[in-house]
Design an enzyme around this catalytic site. Structure first.
Site, PDB file in Angstrom:
ATOM      1  N   GLU A 113     -41.815  13.178  55.841  1.00 14.96           N
ATOM      2  CA  GLU A 113     -40.419  13.257  56.280  1.00 14.96           C
ATOM      3  C   GLU A 113     -40.294  13.838  57.683  1.00 14.96           C
ATOM      4  O   GLU A 113     -39.606  13.283  58.534  1.00 14.96           O
ATOM      5  CB  GLU A 113     -39.592  14.100  55.299  1.00 14.96           C
ATOM      6  CG  GLU A 113     -38.153  14.243  55.776  1.00 14.96           C
ATOM      7  CD  GLU A 113     -37.239  15.007  54.840  1.00 14.96           C
ATOM      8  OE1 GLU A 113     -37.721  15.677  53.914  1.00 14.96           O
ATOM      9  OE2 GLU A 113     -36.017  14.900  55.043  1.00 14.96           O
ATOM     10  N   ASP A 165     -42.849  14.666  51.074  1.00 11.65           N
ATOM     11  CA  ASP A 165     -41.661  15.469  51.391  1.00 11.65           C
ATOM     12  C   ASP A 165     -42.067  16.931  51.219  1.00 11.65           C
ATOM     13  O   ASP A 165     -42.256  17.402  50.095  1.00 11.65           O
ATOM     14  CB  ASP A 165     -40.493  15.104  50.467  1.00 11.65           C
ATOM     15  CG  ASP A 165     -39.185  15.692  50.966  1.00 11.65           C
ATOM     16  OD1 ASP A 165     -39.233  16.597  51.824  1.00 11.65           O
ATOM     17  OD2 ASP A 165     -38.122  15.254  50.494  1.00 11.65           O
ATOM     18  N   ILE A 207     -40.472  19.786  51.770  1.00 12.78           N
ATOM     19  CA  ILE A 207     -39.446  20.495  50.992  1.00 12.78           C
ATOM     20  C   ILE A 207     -38.402  19.458  50.612  1.00 12.78           C
ATOM     21  O   ILE A 207     -37.688  18.942  51.482  1.00 12.78           O
ATOM     22  CB  ILE A 207     -38.761  21.637  51.777  1.00 12.78           C
ATOM     23  CG1 ILE A 207     -39.764  22.703  52.210  1.00 12.78           C
ATOM     24  CG2 ILE A 207     -37.657  22.264  50.923  1.00 12.78           C
ATOM     25  CD1 ILE A 207     -39.130  23.906  52.917  1.00 12.78           C
ATOM     26  N   ASP A 208     -38.314  19.120  49.344  1.00  9.11           N
ATOM     27  CA  ASP A 208     -37.243  18.246  48.890  1.00  9.11           C
ATOM     28  C   ASP A 208     -36.160  19.158  48.325  1.00  9.11           C
ATOM     29  O   ASP A 208     -36.375  19.846  47.329  1.00  9.11           O
ATOM     30  CB  ASP A 208     -37.749  17.254  47.838  1.00  9.11           C
ATOM     31  CG  ASP A 208     -36.662  16.256  47.490  1.00  9.11           C
ATOM     32  OD1 ASP A 208     -35.989  15.775  48.426  1.00  9.11           O
ATOM     33  OD2 ASP A 208     -36.456  15.978  46.299  1.00  9.11           O
ATOM     34  N   THR A 229     -33.898  20.804  51.023  1.00 11.83           N
ATOM     35  CA  THR A 229     -33.863  21.808  52.102  1.00 11.83           C
ATOM     36  C   THR A 229     -32.558  22.611  52.068  1.00 11.83           C
ATOM     37  O   THR A 229     -32.566  23.825  52.299  1.00 11.83           O
ATOM     38  CB  THR A 229     -34.065  21.132  53.474  1.00 11.83           C
ATOM     39  OG1 THR A 229     -35.361  20.519  53.480  1.00 11.83           O
ATOM     40  CG2 THR A 229     -33.992  22.138  54.613  1.00 11.83           C
ATOM     41  N   ASP A 261     -38.611  10.955  49.114  1.00 13.74           N
ATOM     42  CA  ASP A 261     -37.911  11.630  48.017  1.00 13.74           C
ATOM     43  C   ASP A 261     -38.312  11.047  46.667  1.00 13.74           C
ATOM     44  O   ASP A 261     -38.124  11.692  45.635  1.00 13.74           O
ATOM     45  CB  ASP A 261     -36.389  11.442  48.130  1.00 13.74           C
ATOM     46  CG  ASP A 261     -35.811  12.009  49.401  1.00 13.74           C
ATOM     47  OD1 ASP A 261     -36.248  13.089  49.809  1.00 13.74           O
ATOM     48  OD2 ASP A 261     -34.912  11.367  49.985  1.00 13.74           O
TER      49      ASP A 261
HETATM   50 MG   LIG Z   1     -37.470  17.300  52.846  1.00 11.52          MG
END
Ligand SMILES: [Mg+2]
Length: 279
Positions: free
Chosen positions: A70, A90, A92-93, A95, A220
């Site tokens: 990402e 990803d 951090i899915d 954020t 995602d």
């Molecule tokens: Mg993310």
């Protein structure tokens, strides 16, 4: 014959756990927030650091593999999916959840070969839940097998989606009327937990019966797609057609009748594709 991608999956689980530990540590400190494409599209130093850690650790072991991350895409890297073994990341899915310390924050890594998803790993790091799935071998949470609820009656279901600010007024109206169209079926409820990867895992373990999202990205859903499929779930495009990882559209559900009903109930709005240069 031994499984050629199992070693990659084992490495993936190890690096995902390390990434999750980094995120948990970062949650104890001040979080400084930057904007990406809009005032509600957020990124933090932790997103970038975690992605760099993941990619460098994998690249060291598998120098010939490709990456779609990402934050790398946000700074100009390609997001074209090729036949090469590809890690879709990803860091951090969720954020926005991370920034607010809302406890659904995950690391999501899917792995494709010849454009097919071979395995997926989602680590919901505040809950300490490690979801894993290898194609053809089932889905697991912290090593225990998981499966979808099996619910076929949408009026007895909990449906997940995500809502957010949209600059285009027509798209915004369609998003809101879709919510109304689902709620008035009626269903037991709609929830918006804030991490697409976690949403898919919630369907996979039977805590929710469906999740739909227009405007989602491949990073995602690559890992979640493996997990929900291996848990016995159905996955399709929001138009009701076949699932397409790069289409930015997703319905996943515990059963085909629920997925198809959602597809009939919602309207589309254009969101581009992940593999378009100017999406
Ligand atoms: Mg993310």
């Amino acid at each position: 014959m031994s499984d050629p991608w199992q070693e990659c999956m084992d490495h993936c689980i190890a690096v995902t756990r390390k990434a999750g530990e980094m995120i948990r540590e970062a949650l104890k400190k001040d979080i400084s927030v930057m904007q990406k494409s809009s005032p509600v599209d957020l990124v933090t130093e932790t997103d970038q650091k975690v992605e760099a850690l993941i990619i460098s650790s994998i690249r060291e072991k598998y120098p010939g593999h490709s990456f779609i991350g990402e934050e790398s895409v946000a700074t100009g890297s390609s997001s074209i999916l090729t036949e090469n073994p590809t890690w879709i990341i990803d860091p951090i899915d969720g954020t926005t959840n991370f920034v607010h310390r809302f406890p659904f924050v995950s690391v999501s890594i899917g792995f494709t070969v010849n454009k097919e998803i071979e395995f997926g790993v989602v680590y919901s790091c505040v809950e300490d839940k490690m979801y894993t799935a290898r194609r053809g071998k089932g889905a697991f949470c912290n090593g225990e097998p998981i499966k979808v609820s099996g619910q076929e009656d949408i009026t007895k279901s909990v449906v997940l989606t995500e809502i957010g600010f949209k600059e285009n007024r027509d798209h915004f109206k369609t998003m809101m009327s879709n919510i109304q169209n689902i709620l008035t079926i009626p269903v037991h409820g709609i929830r918006c937990p804030g991490s697409a990867a976690v949403n898919m895992c919630l369907v996979a373990c039977g805590s929710a019966d469906a999740y739909y999202h227009i405007g989602i990205h491949c990073w995602d859903m690559a890992a979640g797609a493996a997990i929900v499929t291996e848990a016995g779930g159905v996955i399709m495009d929001t138009t009701g057609g076949p699932f397409d990882l790069m289409s930015r559209r997703l319905i996943t559900a515990s059963s085909r009748p629920i997925a198809e009903r959602i597809a009939r109930q919602i309207q589309q709005f254009p969101c581009g594709r992940d593999d378009e240069e100017s999406s």
